[in-house]
Write an enzyme that holds these catalytic residues in place. Structure first.
Site, PDB file in Angstrom:
ATOM      1  N   ASN A   1       0.970  -1.307   0.160  1.00  0.00           N
ATOM      2  CA  ASN A   1       0.164  -0.039   0.091  1.00  0.00           C
ATOM      3  C   ASN A   1       0.948   1.078   0.099  1.00  0.00           C
ATOM      4  O   ASN A   1       1.594   1.695   0.995  1.00  0.00           O
ATOM      5  CB  ASN A   1      -0.846   0.171   1.066  1.00  0.00           C
ATOM      6  CG  ASN A   1      -1.848   1.096   1.109  1.00  0.00           C
ATOM      7  OD1 ASN A   1      -1.901   2.031   0.477  1.00  0.00           O
ATOM      8  ND2 ASN A   1      -2.747   1.206   2.114  1.00  0.00           N
TER       9      ASN A   1
ATOM     10  N   ARG B   1      -2.355  -2.130  -3.755  1.00  0.00           N
ATOM     11  CA  ARG B   1      -3.479  -1.688  -3.410  1.00  0.00           C
ATOM     12  C   ARG B   1      -3.433  -0.080  -4.418  1.00  0.00           C
ATOM     13  O   ARG B   1      -2.510   0.601  -4.354  1.00  0.00           O
ATOM     14  CB  ARG B   1      -3.868  -1.255  -2.151  1.00  0.00           C
ATOM     15  CG  ARG B   1      -4.971  -0.256  -1.787  1.00  0.00           C
ATOM     16  CD  ARG B   1      -4.942   0.034  -0.542  1.00  0.00           C
ATOM     17  NE  ARG B   1      -6.481   0.672  -0.090  1.00  0.00           N
ATOM     18  CZ  ARG B   1      -6.538   2.099   0.386  1.00  0.00           C
ATOM     19  NH1 ARG B   1      -5.219   2.488   0.989  1.00  0.00           N
ATOM     20  NH2 ARG B   1      -7.412   2.444   0.777  1.00  0.00           N
TER      21      ARG B   1
ATOM     22  N   HIS C   1     -13.136   1.303  -0.360  1.00  0.00           N
ATOM     23  CA  HIS C   1     -12.929   0.463   0.719  1.00  0.00           C
ATOM     24  C   HIS C   1     -13.467  -1.024  -0.170  1.00  0.00           C
ATOM     25  O   HIS C   1     -13.878  -1.881   0.648  1.00  0.00           O
ATOM     26  CB  HIS C   1     -13.891   0.442   1.628  1.00  0.00           C
ATOM     27  CG  HIS C   1     -13.336   1.550   2.624  1.00  0.00           C
ATOM     28  ND1 HIS C   1     -14.354   2.452   3.538  1.00  0.00           N
ATOM     29  CD2 HIS C   1     -12.215   2.019   2.936  1.00  0.00           C
ATOM     30  CE1 HIS C   1     -13.686   3.413   4.096  1.00  0.00           C
ATOM     31  NE2 HIS C   1     -12.012   3.130   3.882  1.00  0.00           N
TER      32      HIS C   1
ATOM     33  N   ARG D   1     -13.683  13.450   8.049  1.00  0.00           N
ATOM     34  CA  ARG D   1     -14.413  13.837   6.754  1.00  0.00           C
ATOM     35  C   ARG D   1     -15.909  13.700   7.140  1.00  0.00           C
ATOM     36  O   ARG D   1     -16.392  13.056   7.962  1.00  0.00           O
ATOM     37  CB  ARG D   1     -14.266  12.621   6.004  1.00  0.00           C
ATOM     38  CG  ARG D   1     -13.198  12.604   5.070  1.00  0.00           C
ATOM     39  CD  ARG D   1     -12.893  11.379   4.100  1.00  0.00           C
ATOM     40  NE  ARG D   1     -11.959  10.641   4.493  1.00  0.00           N
ATOM     41  CZ  ARG D   1     -11.502   9.395   4.153  1.00  0.00           C
ATOM     42  NH1 ARG D   1     -12.467   8.719   3.310  1.00  0.00           N
ATOM     43  NH2 ARG D   1     -10.481   8.639   4.516  1.00  0.00           N
TER      44      ARG D   1
ATOM     45  N   GLU E   1      -7.221  -6.565   4.484  1.00  0.00           N
ATOM     46  CA  GLU E   1      -7.185  -6.116   3.039  1.00  0.00           C
ATOM     47  C   GLU E   1      -5.932  -6.492   2.263  1.00  0.00           C
ATOM     48  O   GLU E   1      -5.818  -6.991   1.153  1.00  0.00           O
ATOM     49  CB  GLU E   1      -7.262  -4.584   2.798  1.00  0.00           C
ATOM     50  CG  GLU E   1      -8.666  -4.055   3.037  1.00  0.00           C
ATOM     51  CD  GLU E   1      -8.739  -2.480   3.468  1.00  0.00           C
ATOM     52  OE1 GLU E   1      -8.392  -2.268   4.709  1.00  0.00           O
ATOM     53  OE2 GLU E   1      -9.124  -1.593   2.794  1.00  0.00           O
TER      54      GLU E   1
END
Ligand code: AMP
Length: 393
Positions: free
Chosen positions: A7, A87, A176, A235, A378
């Site tokens: 990532n 990713r 996601h 957010r 993930e």
């Protein structure tokens, strides 16, 4: 067979080296402050190795990582690494699944990189660094958006001029996806079928909720960017865009400042004025802090609204799954959400709900909808995809 999941961010590169025989993590870590000065942390065999090193770019980080894999005896030879999965945040409607990297894929990535300017170019730097360092090892790209490509036009289109979609690609892409797909696959294993209606709640610092039927995504709460949907750590989630001009004018801010405020200074942090971290909020809430109580109510309300919306969209739900930092570790948030869903026949067992970070069914036997905590992974999903692709190449 060993696979590395990567990532890469603009100044960081996280990795997990996974043994695909038993899907165990052999080593993991992060290279940080790339292009600034540089440091790394590698976890292996219960030890943590940290060092300040000069990382002028992502190539340096990858070269030092590979060197350390050998010098720390994590692998005997780099030939043990048979694939690298990366990713990638935004695949637009160009990518609907994981693919092996070739020149055409890199050209396509180049053509869409402006859709995620903070993330995709950094993800590409990670790929290029591994292509240089391990030229004979296949790289794959695993997209956060790919799982959501099954949404129908009436779901992914915004009610704005259609030309915006045609000319500029303005639509919902979601995010996601790798996590929601992992939760779907895990639910598939738990229920031994993919014939279920699932509402997957990835509630971390970033948060999104996805409606899944028969293994595919029907709708998801994030939108054109990960700013949309439920309220998150920093957010805002969904807002009325008309609030922007008066704030710009009063605070003498430009649009980039406001988007930055909506991404970094809003959500739990913005409303509470305390912290973006749910642990701090829970402490303040338990101490009776008024703003913390208000923030928790709003946070839970937003999650409940999406679950209720998706319950209707799916025509019912077999299961609700909670995952990511808050979803896996906060019995309080799970209880508050599930209490709001009592009218749908959701009942959780308070004892079972005490769990943190462990796969557990937390609903009572007579709950109309099963409720699960499922830790997401993930990195493993990326490694599994990579293994499947290289096996079949
Ligand atoms: P993630 O983005 O999935 O890594 O989630 C990170 C967030 O999870 C943190 O910012 C915290 O808000 C939240 N979190 C982690 N541990 C706990 C905990 N024990 N209780 C409540 N929230 C937690």
């Amino acid at each position: 067979m060993k696979i590395i999941s990567i990532n890469a961010g603009s100044s960081s590169l996280k990795f997990s080296l996974i043994n695909m025989e038993d899907e165990s993590v052999i080593a993991s870590g992060v290279f940080e402050r790339i292009g600034i000065d540089g440091s790394y942390t590698i976890k292996f065999n219960g030890e943590k190795y940290t060092e300040n090193v000069n990382l002028s770019n992502h190539n340096d980080a990858v070269n030092i990582l590979l060197e350390k894999l050998i010098s720390l005896n994590i692998v005997n030879s780099l030939e043990e690494i048979e694939g690298v999965g990366h990713r990638v945040v935004q695949g637009k409607d160009v990518f609907d699944k994981t693919v092996i990297v070739d020149n055409e894929v890199m050209e396509k990535l180049e053509s869409i990189k402006h859709f995620a300017p903070l993330h995709n170019p950094a993800n590409m730097l990670g790929i290029e660094a591994f292509q240089k360092a391990l030229p004979n090892v296949p790289n794959t790209v695993v997209f956060d958006t790919a799982f959501h490509q099954t949404m129908k036009p009436e779901t992914y289109l915004y009610p704005v001029p259609y030309e915006w979609y045609e000319k500029y690609g303005i639509r919902k892409y979601g995010a996601h996806g790798t996590s929601h797909r992992y939760i779907t696959e895990t639910m598939n294993q738990i229920l031994n079928t993919d014939n279920f209606k699932l509402i997957s709640c990835h509630i971390g610092n970033g948060a999104s909720i996805t409606a899944i039927e028969n293994g595919i995504c029907v709708d998801t709460s994030m939108g054109f960017t990960p700013l949309a949907g439920v309220m998150m750590g920093t957010r805002s989630g969904d807002i009325d865009p008309s609030l922007i001009p008066p704030v710009m004018e009063s605070e003498h801010k430009n649009i980039d400042d406001i988007i930055n405020d909506l991404n970094k200074n809003s959500g739990v942090l913005g409303l509470s004025g305390i912290s973006s971290d749910m642990r701090d909020l829970e402490t303040a809430y338990e101490n009776g802090n008024e703003r913390a109580i208000l923030t928790m109510k709003k946070y839970v309300r937003r999650i409940t609204d999406y679950i209720a919306q998706y319950y209707v969209l799916l025509g019912g739900a077999t299961a609700i799954a909670f995952t990511a930092g808050v979803g896996e570790n906060s019995p309080l948030i799970r209880k508050m959400v599930c209490d709001n869903l009592k009218c749908l026949g959701v009942q959780i067992d308070e004892e079972k709900n005490k769990v943190r970070g462990k796969q557990t069914c937390i609903s009572t036997d007579d709950s109309k909808i099963k409720v699960y905590v499922i830790p997401t992974d993930e990195e493993l999903m990326i490694a599994r995809d990579t293994l499947n692709l290289i096996k079949n190449a």
